[in-house]
Design a protein around this motif. Structure first.
Motif: not given
Length: 140
Positions: A8, A48, A50, A71, A118, A120
């Protein structure tokens, strides 16, 4: 799972063992000072959405990351030169049946990661680089 952890995208930060800029660039807030100056903390948000916390010593060496969000961050980018060691350790780890969490301990790097889709969360750090008085509990 390892391949998914390494794929990612993440933007705007250095890597473990690298150097945190002492001054924020125009897009980032300046780093916070923690533990009476033993650590500097910079918080970033990747593509993402995060949240990634980047921890550096008072000399600027990046020694840890934590993350939480929808993510997985790009672990290859975060781990930098330690990514191969992590992959080797992950490949050698015996599966424990837990598909939502992993812990890879290597002499040079430790990576803990888990959570449901969703949701992490995880952290990675260089155990030999922790300054005196800093523990892994300081990485939030």
């Amino acid at each position: 799972m390892v391949a998914a952890l390494l794929c990612v995208s993440t933007d705007g930060h250095a890597e473990l063992g690298g150097t945190m800029p002492s001054q924020a660039d125009s897009a980032l807030a300046p780093p916070q000072t923690l533990l009476n100056g033993a650590l500097r903390l910079r918080t970033l948000t990747d593509a993402g959405n995060t949240t990634i916390n980047e921890y550096a010593t008072n000399t600027g060496q990046i020694i840890a990351y934590t993350w939480q969000g929808p993510t997985m961050p790009d672990l290859r980018a975060l781990l930098g030169p330690y990514a191969d060691s992590y992959r080797t350790g992950a490949a050698a780890s015996a599966p424990d049946g837990n598909l939502h969490a992993s812990r890879v301990v290597r002499p040079d790097v430790i990576v803990e990661s888990g959570g449901p889709m969703r949701g992490y969360a995880g952290r990675a750090w260089l155990p030999a680089a922790l300054p005196p008085g800093v523990t892994t509990g300081d990485f939030r």
